[in-house]
Design a protein around this motif. Structure first.
Motif, PDB file in Angstrom:
ATOM      1  N   THR A  87       0.774  -1.160   0.158  1.00  0.00           N
ATOM      2  CA  THR A  87      -0.056  -0.091   0.113  1.00  0.00           C
ATOM      3  C   THR A  87       1.086   1.163  -0.035  1.00  0.00           C
ATOM      4  O   THR A  87       0.333   2.385  -0.009  1.00  0.00           O
ATOM      5  CB  THR A  87      -1.126  -0.021   1.173  1.00  0.00           C
ATOM      6  OG1 THR A  87       0.099  -0.236   2.534  1.00  0.00           O
ATOM      7  CG2 THR A  87      -1.982  -1.162   1.219  1.00  0.00           C
ATOM      8  N   GLU A 106      16.869   0.045   5.209  1.00  0.00           N
ATOM      9  CA  GLU A 106      17.517   0.052   6.262  1.00  0.00           C
ATOM     10  C   GLU A 106      17.667  -1.498   6.865  1.00  0.00           C
ATOM     11  O   GLU A 106      18.490  -1.466   7.661  1.00  0.00           O
ATOM     12  CB  GLU A 106      16.226   0.287   7.207  1.00  0.00           C
ATOM     13  CG  GLU A 106      15.733   1.976   7.108  1.00  0.00           C
ATOM     14  CD  GLU A 106      14.780   2.323   5.927  1.00  0.00           C
ATOM     15  OE1 GLU A 106      14.525   1.184   5.071  1.00  0.00           O
ATOM     16  OE2 GLU A 106      13.773   3.185   6.130  1.00  0.00           O
ATOM     17  N   LYS A 151      -1.411  -1.091   8.276  1.00  0.00           N
ATOM     18  CA  LYS A 151      -2.752  -0.897   8.748  1.00  0.00           C
ATOM     19  C   LYS A 151      -3.764  -0.439   7.837  1.00  0.00           C
ATOM     20  O   LYS A 151      -5.028  -0.247   8.043  1.00  0.00           O
ATOM     21  CB  LYS A 151      -2.844  -0.073  10.007  1.00  0.00           C
ATOM     22  CG  LYS A 151      -1.887   1.203   9.814  1.00  0.00           C
ATOM     23  CD  LYS A 151      -2.156   1.920  11.017  1.00  0.00           C
ATOM     24  CE  LYS A 151      -1.272   1.913  12.228  1.00  0.00           C
ATOM     25  NZ  LYS A 151      -0.315   2.907  12.635  1.00  0.00           N
TER      26      LYS A 151
HETATM   27  N1  LIG Z   1       9.527   5.847  -2.259  1.00  0.00           N
HETATM   28  C1  LIG Z   1      10.460   5.596  -3.132  1.00  0.00           C
HETATM   29  O1  LIG Z   1      10.370   6.185  -4.198  1.00  0.00           O
HETATM   30  C2  LIG Z   1      11.536   4.767  -2.654  1.00  0.00           C
HETATM   31  C3  LIG Z   1      12.741   4.771  -3.285  1.00  0.00           C
HETATM   32  C4  LIG Z   1      13.795   4.198  -2.847  1.00  0.00           C
HETATM   33  C5  LIG Z   1      13.883   3.323  -1.760  1.00  0.00           C
HETATM   34  N2  LIG Z   1      12.797   3.177  -0.944  1.00  0.00           N
HETATM   35  C6  LIG Z   1      12.746   2.705   0.174  1.00  0.00           C
HETATM   36  O2  LIG Z   1      11.402   1.878  -0.018  1.00  0.00           O
HETATM   37  C7  LIG Z   1      10.887   1.510   1.490  1.00  0.00           C
HETATM   38  C8  LIG Z   1       9.486   1.903   1.110  1.00  0.00           C
HETATM   39  O3  LIG Z   1       9.509   3.221   1.156  1.00  0.00           O
HETATM   40  P1  LIG Z   1       7.837   3.712   0.572  1.00  0.00           P
HETATM   41  O4  LIG Z   1       8.329   5.153   0.230  1.00  0.00           O
HETATM   42  O5  LIG Z   1       7.297   3.037  -0.417  1.00  0.00           O
HETATM   43  O6  LIG Z   1       7.197   3.982   1.703  1.00  0.00           O
HETATM   44  P2  LIG Z   1       5.675   4.072   2.124  1.00  0.00           P
HETATM   45  O7  LIG Z   1       5.061   4.830   1.052  1.00  0.00           O
HETATM   46  O8  LIG Z   1       5.576   4.948   3.512  1.00  0.00           O
HETATM   47  O9  LIG Z   1       4.966   2.775   2.315  1.00  0.00           O
HETATM   48  C9  LIG Z   1       5.442   1.928   3.471  1.00  0.00           C
HETATM   49  C10 LIG Z   1       4.732   0.556   3.091  1.00  0.00           C
HETATM   50  O10 LIG Z   1       4.936  -0.231   4.400  1.00  0.00           O
HETATM   51  C11 LIG Z   1       3.836  -0.640   4.906  1.00  0.00           C
HETATM   52  N3  LIG Z   1       4.500  -0.659   6.395  1.00  0.00           N
HETATM   53  C12 LIG Z   1       4.863   0.265   7.254  1.00  0.00           C
HETATM   54  N4  LIG Z   1       5.116  -0.311   8.459  1.00  0.00           N
HETATM   55  C13 LIG Z   1       5.100  -1.647   8.503  1.00  0.00           C
HETATM   56  C14 LIG Z   1       5.114  -2.836   9.305  1.00  0.00           C
HETATM   57  N5  LIG Z   1       5.584  -2.773  10.476  1.00  0.00           N
HETATM   58  N6  LIG Z   1       4.726  -3.862   8.922  1.00  0.00           N
HETATM   59  C15 LIG Z   1       4.156  -4.174   7.670  1.00  0.00           C
HETATM   60  N7  LIG Z   1       3.914  -3.118   6.644  1.00  0.00           N
HETATM   61  C16 LIG Z   1       4.448  -2.086   7.029  1.00  0.00           C
HETATM   62  C17 LIG Z   1       2.838   0.334   4.666  1.00  0.00           C
HETATM   63  O11 LIG Z   1       1.844  -0.248   5.251  1.00  0.00           O
HETATM   64  P3  LIG Z   1       0.571   1.012   5.576  1.00  0.00           P
HETATM   65  O12 LIG Z   1       0.131   1.671   4.165  1.00  0.00           O
HETATM   66  O13 LIG Z   1      -0.724   0.140   5.911  1.00  0.00           O
HETATM   67  O14 LIG Z   1       1.158   2.027   6.283  1.00  0.00           O
HETATM   68  C18 LIG Z   1       3.272   0.430   3.232  1.00  0.00           C
HETATM   69  O15 LIG Z   1       2.633  -0.413   2.713  1.00  0.00           O
HETATM   70  C19 LIG Z   1      11.480   2.431   2.554  1.00  0.00           C
HETATM   71  O16 LIG Z   1      12.499   1.711   3.133  1.00  0.00           O
HETATM   72  C20 LIG Z   1      12.331   3.397   1.502  1.00  0.00           C
HETATM   73  O17 LIG Z   1      13.508   3.937   1.987  1.00  0.00           O
HETATM   74  C21 LIG Z   1      11.527   3.897  -1.254  1.00  0.00           C
END
Ligand SMILES: NC(=O)c1ccc[n+]([C@@H]2O[C@H](COP(=O)([O-])OP(=O)(O)OC[C@H]3O[C@@H](n4cnc5c(N)ncnc54)[C@H](OP(=O)(O)O)[C@@H]3O)[C@@H](O)[C@H]2O)c1
Length: 386
Positions: A14, A127, A41
């Motif tokens: 999500t 991380e 969540k």
């Molecule tokens: N976004 C980017 O472009 C990008 C680029 C490079 C690397 N990254 C890395 O990719 C990872 C995700 O980034 P994001 O930007 O996609 O984050 P995000 O938009 O905040 O999404 C996080 C996802 O993880 C879920 N989540 C959070 N805590 C959790 C837990 N304790 N157990 C299970 N699921 C959990 C969230 O669920 P809910 O929706 O229910 O909260 C959501 O589906 C990070 O480590 C980030 O550094 C991201």
């Protein structure tokens, strides 16, 4: 001849990366069967995704949200509840590849479990490598399961290194957009608001990584990630500001030649490549028009103004549990900044203070890593409260 679909599990479906991954899946019909999805969540969105992609298993990490999911889910959809649900999904016997895109250390157990069972891991969650790089790479070596980088910088380096002989690389050069503040030295970093920090000039990402990008701690974490993924010493990993985010990273060989990887700044490039590697498929992603762009710019980062880079290098050099401390203190500090309880510059001050209070334990095993993570979170929270 059509390829056999790969069975795919997405942890963090999500979120920003998770949603982009599902767009990649939809753009390549017949290539993937999504067999598991997980979130913390956001149950409504998770169940909608499960319906659209005909998924059989979902995991909901937050116990209360998992109860809501049980009530709302259609019969036939299996709900796994609590933190262990991620590991159960990641080790489904039929899973071929697990995309890990949850925020922070929550994905660590699932990454280790998937690798142990020989399942390839497409890894967005940097991380995990920051805190437990040695353990994660060891599991990958033992089982032969691959770790396919999703971070665009690491995907770039992975692509540049493909087919090269070992021992030829002098430096890895990670590019950094610099976020909203690196290009304007007049901005007072003590006074930055949450709204300003979340306004990233190039990438549309989740809140935690967007703030990390603004403090440049993100690049610090990526230095450690690159060190583990590619086995390159820290002093041969450099950072270069590149505001257009078109060149995603570069490698320099001992003979002075440099290779770079370029694309439009859209995470679907790196996600798709991680999921289809070594195949390269046309899914209609936007093409780069360099003539229209005209110019690309590069500059050295100001490491005094953005201490996250130096802190990350110091943590990695100290080794053992110190990167765990860096990561955990940063996670807490970013959350407290987002909550309005800490200033922007307070993020790296908190990280530094928690690191100063810690004596690194060498060669930590998993319980040591988790204990250090808990200690640093409590320490950061109490420092911020003070
Ligand atoms: N976004 C980017 O472009 C990008 C680029 C490079 C690397 N990254 C890395 O990719 C990872 C995700 O980034 P994001 O930007 O996609 O984050 P995000 O938009 O905040 O999404 C996080 C996802 O993880 C879920 N989540 C959070 N805590 C959790 C837990 N304790 N157990 C299970 N699921 C959990 C969230 O669920 P809910 O929706 O229910 O909260 C959501 O589906 C990070 O480590 C980030 O550094 C991201």
């Amino acid at each position: 001849m059509s390829a056999t679909p790969k069975n795919l599990v997405i942890l963090g479906s999500t979120g920003s990366i998770g949603e982009s991954a599902l767009r990649v899946v939809a753009s390549l019909p017949g290539r993937f069967r999504v067999i598991g999805l997980a979130a913390e969540k956001n149950v409504e969105r998770l169940l909608e995704q499960a319906r659209v992609f005909a998924v059989e298993h979902v995991a909901v990490a937050d116990p209360q949200a998992a109860q809501r999911a049980q009530r709302l889910a259609p019969s036939g959809l299996k709900i796994l509840a609590g933190p262990t649900g991620l590991e159960q999904l990641a080790t489904l016997p039929e899973a071929d590849i697990v995309l890990v895109a949850v925020v922070g250390l929550a994905g660590l157990g699932a990454v280790l479990a998937a690798l142990r069972q020989g399942k390839d891991v497409a890894l967005a969650t940097k991380e995990v490598l920051v805190a437990a790089g040695s353990k994660v790479m060891q599991e990958s070596r033992l089982s032969g399961a691959r770790i396919l980088p999703v971070d665009s910088e690491h995907s770039a380096i992975f692509q540049c290194l493909a087919g090269q002989q070992e021992g030829q690389v002098r430096r890895l050069i990670l590019t950094a957009s610099g976020g909203p503040f690196a290009h304007n030295p007049r901005i007072n970093l003590d006074k930055v608001t949450v709204a300003e920090a979340l306004k990233h000039p190039r990438w549309n990402m989740g809140r935690k990584v967007t703030v990390d990008s603004a403090t440049m701690m993100n690049k610090g974490l990526e230095i450690i990630e690159a060190h583990w993924l590619f086995g390159v010493p820290l002093d041969r990993i450099e950072v270069l500001l590149h505001p257009e985010s078109i060149v995603h990273s570069l490698i320099e060989f001992y003979d002075g030649n440099i290779l770079a990887q370029l694309s439009v700044s859209d995470m679907r490039f790196a996600i798709q490549l991680a999921l289809t590697w070594p195949e390269r498929l046309d899914s209609g992603l936007p093409q780069l028009d360099l003539a229209r762009l005209g110019a690309l710019h590069f500059a050295a980062p100001d490491e005094t103004r953005f201490p996250g880079l130096a802190l990350a290098r110091a943590a990695a050099r100290a080794g053992g549990t110190m990167p765990v401390i860096l990561n955990a203190a940063n996670e807490v500090a970013v959350q407290e900044f987002l909550n309005g309880a800490l200033s922007f510059s307070g993020i790296w001050r908190t990280v530094e203070q928690v690191m100063l209070r810690h004596t690194a334990l060498a060669d930590p095993d998993l319980p040591d890593i988790l204990a250090a993570d808990r200690w640093a979170r409590a320490e950061a929270a109490s420092l911020i409260k003070e």
